[in-house]
Structure formats: C-alpha cells, structure tokens
Write a protein that holds these residues in place. Structure first.
Motif, PDB file in Angstrom:
ATOM      1  N   ARG A   1       0.864  -1.182   0.000  1.00  0.00           N
ATOM      2  CA  ARG A   1       0.000   0.000   0.000  1.00  0.00           C
ATOM      3  C   ARG A   1       0.902   1.236   0.000  1.00  0.00           C
ATOM      4  NH1 ARG A   1      -4.235  -1.620   4.787  1.00  0.00           N
ATOM      5  NH2 ARG A   1      -2.385  -1.022   5.990  1.00  0.00           N
ATOM      6  N   VAL A   2       0.713   2.075  -1.022  1.00  0.00           N
ATOM      7  CA  VAL A   2       1.616   3.211  -1.236  1.00  0.00           C
ATOM      8  C   VAL A   2       0.856   4.515  -1.010  1.00  0.00           C
ATOM      9  CG1 VAL A   2       3.164   4.364  -2.864  1.00  0.00           C
ATOM     10  CG2 VAL A   2       2.895   1.880  -2.947  1.00  0.00           C
ATOM     11  N   ALA A   3       1.507   5.481  -0.355  1.00  0.00           N
ATOM     12  CA  ALA A   3       0.939   6.812  -0.136  1.00  0.00           C
ATOM     13  C   ALA A   3       1.994   7.853  -0.491  1.00  0.00           C
ATOM     14  CB  ALA A   3       0.496   6.975   1.311  1.00  0.00           C
ATOM     15  N   TYR A   4       1.531   8.947  -1.099  1.00  0.00           N
ATOM     16  CA  TYR A   4       2.422  10.056  -1.466  1.00  0.00           C
ATOM     17  C   TYR A   4       1.987  11.291  -0.683  1.00  0.00           C
ATOM     18  CZ  TYR A   4       3.498   7.021  -5.432  1.00  0.00           C
ATOM     19  OH  TYR A   4       3.870   5.969  -6.218  1.00  0.00           O
ATOM     20  N   ASP A   5       2.952  11.981  -0.112  1.00  0.00           N
ATOM     21  CA  ASP A   5       2.632  13.147   0.711  1.00  0.00           C
ATOM     22  C   ASP A   5       3.749  14.184   0.556  1.00  0.00           C
ATOM     23  OD1 ASP A   5       1.702  14.921   2.606  1.00  0.00           O
ATOM     24  OD2 ASP A   5       2.627  13.841   4.289  1.00  0.00           O
ATOM     25  N   HIS A   6       3.506  15.222  -0.238  1.00  0.00           N
ATOM     26  CA  HIS A   6       4.517  16.285  -0.336  1.00  0.00           C
ATOM     27  C   HIS A   6       3.829  17.632  -0.379  1.00  0.00           C
ATOM     28  CE1 HIS A   6       3.865  17.019  -4.694  1.00  0.00           C
ATOM     29  NE2 HIS A   6       3.736  15.712  -4.795  1.00  0.00           N
ATOM     30  N   GLU A   7       4.513  18.618   0.171  1.00  0.00           N
ATOM     31  CA  GLU A   7       3.957  19.956   0.260  1.00  0.00           C
ATOM     32  C   GLU A   7       3.692  20.529  -1.126  1.00  0.00           C
ATOM     33  OE1 GLU A   7       6.540  22.433   2.499  1.00  0.00           O
ATOM     34  OE2 GLU A   7       6.327  21.303   4.369  1.00  0.00           O
ATOM     35  N   PRO A   8       2.627  21.308  -1.276  1.00  0.00           N
ATOM     36  CA  PRO A   8       2.350  21.946  -2.567  1.00  0.00           C
ATOM     37  C   PRO A   8       3.481  22.892  -2.967  1.00  0.00           C
ATOM     38  CG  PRO A   8       0.438  22.069  -1.111  1.00  0.00           C
ATOM     39  CD  PRO A   8       1.573  21.578  -0.278  1.00  0.00           C
ATOM     40  N   GLY A   9       3.752  22.954  -4.256  1.00  0.00           N
ATOM     41  CA  GLY A   9       4.760  23.881  -4.767  1.00  0.00           C
ATOM     42  C   GLY A   9       6.162  23.321  -4.836  1.00  0.00           C
ATOM     43  N   LEU A  10       6.361  22.065  -4.425  1.00  0.00           N
ATOM     44  CA  LEU A  10       7.705  21.479  -4.445  1.00  0.00           C
ATOM     45  C   LEU A  10       7.958  20.627  -5.682  1.00  0.00           C
ATOM     46  CD1 LEU A  10       8.267  20.368  -0.727  1.00  0.00           C
ATOM     47  CD2 LEU A  10       9.212  22.363  -1.907  1.00  0.00           C
ATOM     48  N   GLY A  11       6.989  20.560  -6.569  1.00  0.00           N
ATOM     49  CA  GLY A  11       7.135  19.673  -7.717  1.00  0.00           C
ATOM     50  C   GLY A  11       8.310  20.010  -8.607  1.00  0.00           C
ATOM     51  N   ARG A  12       8.719  21.302  -8.675  1.00  0.00           N
ATOM     52  CA  ARG A  12       9.829  21.706  -9.538  1.00  0.00           C
ATOM     53  C   ARG A  12      11.149  21.815  -8.781  1.00  0.00           C
ATOM     54  NH1 ARG A  12       9.311  20.516 -14.327  1.00  0.00           N
ATOM     55  NH2 ARG A  12      10.654  22.229 -15.041  1.00  0.00           N
ATOM     56  N   ALA A  13      11.153  21.384  -7.539  1.00  0.00           N
ATOM     57  CA  ALA A  13      12.418  21.328  -6.792  1.00  0.00           C
ATOM     58  C   ALA A  13      13.288  20.222  -7.384  1.00  0.00           C
ATOM     59  CB  ALA A  13      12.155  21.063  -5.320  1.00  0.00           C
ATOM     60  N   LEU A  14      14.602  20.425  -7.357  1.00  0.00           N
ATOM     61  CA  LEU A  14      15.537  19.483  -7.972  1.00  0.00           C
ATOM     62  C   LEU A  14      16.090  18.504  -6.950  1.00  0.00           C
ATOM     63  CD1 LEU A  14      17.529  21.875 -10.343  1.00  0.00           C
ATOM     64  CD2 LEU A  14      15.793  20.204 -10.990  1.00  0.00           C
ATOM     65  N   ILE A  15      16.266  17.265  -7.414  1.00  0.00           N
ATOM     66  CA  ILE A  15      16.819  16.207  -6.572  1.00  0.00           C
ATOM     67  C   ILE A  15      17.645  15.306  -7.483  1.00  0.00           C
ATOM     68  CG2 ILE A  15      14.817  14.680  -6.874  1.00  0.00           C
ATOM     69  CD1 ILE A  15      15.194  13.839  -3.940  1.00  0.00           C
TER      70      ILE A  15
END
Length: 356
Positions: free
Chosen positions: A241-255
């Motif tokens: 069972r998978v869940a995704y949880d990230h703050e809004p606006g971080l999608g274009r942050a680099l990793i």
C-alpha cells in the motif's frame, strides 16, 4: 600583456622627457618626438620579447630566452635611439653640438658618453621589469590553466563515478521484474504481464534518460518511482500500500535522479517482500528553511516469513552520491522507526530553470 607593455612605455615616455629636459640642451620638440618614437619602439620590442618567451616549451627555457631577449632588446633599442637622436638633431637643429666627457679611463668615458647620449638606463630598467612581470604573469596563467584542467578532470571523474553508482542501484529489481512477468505468463495472467512490461519499459526509458541529467525535478522522480511501485504492486498485490505526501509547490524542486530508488527498493525488499500482511510505504517531501527533505518510510514487515539482513549497499551508494554532488551540505539519515524503517534525505533546495 598589451596593457602591461603600454603602461610601462607610457611611464618610459615620461621618464625620457624628464631626463631630456634635465640633462640635455636639444629643443623640446626634438626631445618629445624622440621620446614618443622610442616609447613606440619599446612597446613593439616588448611584445616581440613576450612572443619569444612563449615559444619556449619549458619554463627554464622561457626564463633563459627572456633574459637573453632583455639584453638584445636593450642593445637594439639603444642603437636605434642613437640613430634617431642624430637624425632628429640634423633635421630640427642643424647647428653644431658639442658635449665633452672628461675621464682618465677610455671605458668609463665611453660608458658615460653612452649614458649621456642615449636612454640606455631607462631601457634596461623597463625591459628588466617587463621580463620579470611577464614571467610572473605567465606562471599565473599556467597555474590557472592547470587548475582548470584539474577541475575538468575532477568533474569527469565525479560524473563517471555518479553514473557507476547510479547503475549499481537496481539490477536485482530488473531480474525480479522479469521473473514476475514470466510467472504471470505461466499462470495465464497475460493482461497483467503486458501491463507490467509497459511499466517496465517506461521505467527503463526514464532510467536511461537520467544519464544526461544528474538532477531531476521532484515530480519526475516521483513519476518514475510510481512506475516502479506499480510494477511491484502487480507482484505483491494487497500486501503493498503506497501513499504520497509532499507539500504543494515542491514539484519543480531538484533532486538527484534515481536517488530515492534504492530507498524504495529497501522498503520493498525488507518490509513488503517478507511480510504476511499489508505494509504501508509512504513517500514524503517537505521544505525546511533552505533545504528539501524527502523521506521513504515503511510500517515494517510485521510477522515476517523470513527476512535476510541487508548489506547496506543501497544506503552507501546514496550517501556517496550526495557527498559527490553536495559535499557536506547534504545528508541521509536512516534507522528504525517503531516496527518500520525511515530513510530521510536532506539536500539544498534548488529549483528547475524558470522556477522560484
């Protein structure tokens, strides 16, 4: 070097004019014209001297050629100065000129006459200074070039090492996936096998494309992980069972690309695979000051049906990649959390081009 030579001979022009006014009796016009011509000649000789030194393949030869060049340039310039002086006097002031040097030594009289008639002292001083300055500048330029070459070599080495580390991350995943596809075909679940092949193709396409880009956006990284987890969901069914949880606006942050892959693989291998019941895997991302924190957590294997200890290769690779890319500014913290396991990556917050 052009600016150095021009500055030196502008200073030389002033020195020659001052010397002529103080020690000679020629008209001012002749002195100014003579000083201007000698300054221009000195600039040309200096550039020729520099060019001569650059032809030497080794530093010792360059220094030797500069030393000989300084002597030759001073001599040639002095002879030219004497010729110009005689012609200017005949042209601008054709009257008689008498200068008497009295000495009990012929050599001393000749040296004193040379100093009186020419600017040999100024020439020798300026050429010597130019030679020393050009040697220092050449040494500094060679040092900068070596540093640039060393930096380029280090960059290539780091890139090669990063590529090597990244390609060590998921070979067992590919073998497991192919085995799972084979098993699905064998039991007649051809639709599931076909869907799994499609997801594997997307995953491998993203993996190969990441070679050219060491950094990926968080959105792209999570999309690649979603392909991977979709494949594993076919293998494990309700146990994953998978869940995704990230703050809004971080999608274009680099990793770093595929940095989270081994952390998710560890959760699958050590928590989901040996578990008898459902296991939660949560991927989270948040901002903390000027850092991006991304974590992979699992709820643990529960009543495991046999679990082999890991070798730590995945975590070690992640730490090595972070060290190569960010030095001490990034970190990986990993350890038990209740019955499960938590791995949290901290990297400096950077944005894809055009994002704030």
């Amino acid at each position: 070097m052009l600016r150095l030579a021009a500055g030196l001979w502008a200073l030389g022009f002033c020195a020659m004019v001052a010397s002529s006014i103080a020690n000679r009796f020629e008209p001012l016009t002749a002195n100014l014209l003579r000083a201007l011509l000698m300054a221009l000649a000195g600039w040309v000789f200096s550039l020729a001297l520099w060019r001569l030194s650059t032809l030497a393949a080794r530093p010792r030869w360059a220094i030797l050629s500069l030393g000989l060049g300084v002597l030759a340039a001073t001599t040639a310039h002095t002879l030219l100065d004497l010729q110009v002086e005689g012609r200017l006097q005949a042209w601008l002031d054709p009257g008689p000129h008498v200068r008497r040097i009295v000495s009990d030594s012929v050599l001393r009289a000749w040296v004193m006459s040379l100093i009186a008639e020419s600017h040999v002292v100024i020439f020798a001083t300026l050429y010597a200074f130019f030679g020393m300055a050009s040697t220092i500048l050449r040494s500094a330029a060679e040092t900068r070039e070596r540093e640039a070459q060393l930096a380029a070599a280090r960059t290539l080495a780091v890139s090669a090492q990063l590529a090597m580390l990244r390609h060590q991350l998921n070979p067992h995943f590919i073998f497991n996936t192919l085995n799972a596809i084979s098993s699905l075909v064998a039991i007649g679940r051809r639709d599931d096998a076909e869907a799994m092949i499609g997801r594997l193709s997307d995953f491998l396409r993203a993996s190969l494309g990441a070679d050219a880009q060491p950094l990926a956006t968080l959105d792209d990284e999570l999309a690649t992980l979603e392909n991977y987890l979709d494949i594993e969901a076919v293998r494990f069914g309700a146990r994953l069972r998978v869940a995704y949880d990230h703050e809004p606006g971080l999608g274009r942050a680099l990793i770093p690309s595929f940095l989270l892959q081994p952390l998710v693989e560890n959760a699958i291998k050590h928590a989901v695979s040996p578990a008898l019941g459902p296991v939660d895997v949560r991927l989270s991302a948040r901002r903390e000051a000027d850092d991006l924190l991304v974590s992979v957590a699992d709820s643990g294997a529960g009543h495991a049906c046999g679990q082999a200890p890991g070798t730590g290769t995945g975590l070690r690779n992640v730490r090595e990649r972070l060290a190569l890319l960010y030095g001490g500014r990034a970190s990986l913290e990993a350890g038990r959390q209740g019955e499960g396991y938590l791995a949290e990556v901290r990297v400096p917050l950077q944005w894809a081009e055009g994002c704030i």
